[in-house]
Design a protein around this motif. Structure first.
Motif, PDB file in Angstrom:
ATOM      1  N   LYS A  55       0.873  -1.170   0.000  1.00 42.89           N
ATOM      2  CA  LYS A  55       0.000   0.000   0.000  1.00 42.89           C
ATOM      3  C   LYS A  55       0.910   1.219   0.000  1.00 42.89           C
ATOM      4  CE  LYS A  55      -3.788  -2.265   2.284  1.00 42.89           C
ATOM      5  NZ  LYS A  55      -4.961  -2.048   3.104  1.00 42.89           N
ATOM      6  N   VAL A  56       0.773   2.038  -1.047  1.00 38.48           N
ATOM      7  CA  VAL A  56       1.630   3.210  -1.206  1.00 38.48           C
ATOM      8  C   VAL A  56       0.763   4.463  -1.169  1.00 38.48           C
ATOM      9  CG1 VAL A  56       3.326   4.372  -2.664  1.00 38.48           C
ATOM     10  CG2 VAL A  56       3.222   1.881  -2.645  1.00 38.48           C
ATOM     11  N   LEU A  57       1.135   5.398  -0.320  1.00 37.51           N
ATOM     12  CA  LEU A  57       0.477   6.701  -0.275  1.00 37.51           C
ATOM     13  C   LEU A  57       1.136   7.579  -1.327  1.00 37.51           C
ATOM     14  CD1 LEU A  57       0.330   7.183   3.587  1.00 37.51           C
ATOM     15  CD2 LEU A  57      -1.558   6.605   2.072  1.00 37.51           C
ATOM     16  N   THR A  58       0.530   7.636  -2.503  1.00 38.65           N
ATOM     17  CA  THR A  58       1.144   8.379  -3.592  1.00 38.65           C
ATOM     18  C   THR A  58       0.895   9.881  -3.476  1.00 38.65           C
ATOM     19  OG1 THR A  58      -0.779   8.018  -5.004  1.00 38.65           O
ATOM     20  CG2 THR A  58       1.049   6.442  -5.179  1.00 38.65           C
ATOM     21  N   GLY A  59      -0.215  10.274  -2.841  1.00 36.64           N
ATOM     22  CA  GLY A  59      -0.523  11.692  -2.704  1.00 36.64           C
ATOM     23  C   GLY A  59      -0.561  12.377  -4.050  1.00 36.64           C
ATOM     24  N   ALA A 112       5.090   3.887   2.284  1.00 32.11           N
ATOM     25  CA  ALA A 112       4.733   2.550   1.804  1.00 32.11           C
ATOM     26  C   ALA A 112       4.634   1.560   2.968  1.00 32.11           C
ATOM     27  CB  ALA A 112       5.764   2.058   0.800  1.00 32.11           C
ATOM     28  N   TYR A 113       3.640   0.674   2.863  1.00 29.18           N
ATOM     29  CA  TYR A 113       3.412  -0.351   3.876  1.00 29.18           C
ATOM     30  C   TYR A 113       3.357  -1.723   3.201  1.00 29.18           C
ATOM     31  CZ  TYR A 113       1.090  -3.138   7.408  1.00 29.18           C
ATOM     32  OH  TYR A 113       0.780  -4.126   8.311  1.00 29.18           O
ATOM     33  N   PRO A 114       4.223  -2.666   3.626  1.00 22.50           N
ATOM     34  CA  PRO A 114       4.193  -4.015   3.031  1.00 22.50           C
ATOM     35  C   PRO A 114       3.001  -4.799   3.561  1.00 22.50           C
ATOM     36  CG  PRO A 114       5.849  -3.906   4.757  1.00 22.50           C
ATOM     37  CD  PRO A 114       5.266  -2.531   4.636  1.00 22.50           C
ATOM     38  N   ALA A 115       1.878  -4.782   2.836  1.00 19.96           N
ATOM     39  CA  ALA A 115       0.632  -5.378   3.318  1.00 19.96           C
ATOM     40  C   ALA A 115       0.658  -6.911   3.294  1.00 19.96           C
ATOM     41  CB  ALA A 115      -0.550  -4.864   2.496  1.00 19.96           C
ATOM     42  N   TYR A 116       1.132  -7.496   2.187  1.00 15.59           N
ATOM     43  CA  TYR A 116       1.141  -8.958   2.050  1.00 15.59           C
ATOM     44  C   TYR A 116       2.440  -9.396   1.373  1.00 15.59           C
ATOM     45  CZ  TYR A 116      -3.870  -8.590   2.838  1.00 15.59           C
ATOM     46  OH  TYR A 116      -5.095  -8.309   3.373  1.00 15.59           O
ATOM     47  N   LEU A 117       2.979 -10.519   1.835  1.00 18.61           N
ATOM     48  CA  LEU A 117       4.100 -11.153   1.159  1.00 18.61           C
ATOM     49  C   LEU A 117       3.526 -12.297   0.338  1.00 18.61           C
ATOM     50  CD1 LEU A 117       7.117 -11.499   0.622  1.00 18.61           C
ATOM     51  CD2 LEU A 117       7.207 -13.007   2.612  1.00 18.61           C
ATOM     52  N   ILE A 118       3.698 -12.238  -0.965  1.00 18.18           N
ATOM     53  CA  ILE A 118       3.162 -13.256  -1.875  1.00 18.18           C
ATOM     54  C   ILE A 118       4.307 -14.164  -2.299  1.00 18.18           C
ATOM     55  CG2 ILE A 118       2.051 -13.641  -4.098  1.00 18.18           C
ATOM     56  CD1 ILE A 118       0.821 -10.784  -3.715  1.00 18.18           C
ATOM     57  N   GLU A 119       4.140 -15.456  -2.100  1.00 19.22           N
ATOM     58  CA  GLU A 119       5.122 -16.450  -2.532  1.00 19.22           C
ATOM     59  C   GLU A 119       4.514 -17.205  -3.703  1.00 19.22           C
ATOM     60  OE1 GLU A 119       7.475 -17.720   1.443  1.00 19.22           O
ATOM     61  OE2 GLU A 119       5.440 -18.508   1.259  1.00 19.22           O
TER      62      GLU A 119
END
Length: 123
Positions: A55-59, A112-119
């Motif tokens: 999740k990125v706060l692009t503003g 930026a917030y690392p919401a999910y790690l996808i493998e």
């Protein structure tokens, strides 16, 4: 970097470990996962590729041509509280397009917030 360093670290995404890219030294985030696939971390014990859904706060983002000397977003002109005085403010992020994907560059760690790690396994 190993994903665990990001989700277990105090700073999350840390620009101090970022390489100089097309838009300078920043944390880079692509809209299309297929663009990020070539940058995916490979887990040594499982062989799986790992990517974050972030999740990125692009503003307010500045659409810029590549400029590898950027260290912060460019300045913009804005008006404050109905006065005619111009105030120098920076854009929140920079955006551009490369290899078929829109990318956003954040020049500070808190955007930026690392919401999910996808493998996943490459077929």
């Amino acid at each position: 970097n190993e994903p665990r360093m990001i989700y277990e670290g105090e700073d999350g995404f840390d620009m101090r470990y970022s390489a100089q890219g097309k838009w300078g030294k920043a944390n880079y985030f692509a809209v299309n996962a297929n663009y990020s696939h070539s940058y995916a971390h490979v887990n040594a014990s499982t062989g799986l590729k790992e990517l974050f859904l972030v999740k990125v706060l692009t503003g307010e983002s500045c659409d810029c041509v590549p400029n590898s000397s950027l260290l912060v977003p460019p300045l913009k002109s804005g008006r404050t509280g109905g006065t005619l005085q111009l105030e120098q403010l920076k854009y929140d992020t920079v955006t551009g397009s490369t290899n078929g994907s829109q990318v956003f560059m954040a020049y500070d760690n808190e955007k930026a917030y690392p919401a999910y790690l996808i493998e996943y396994k490459e077929l």
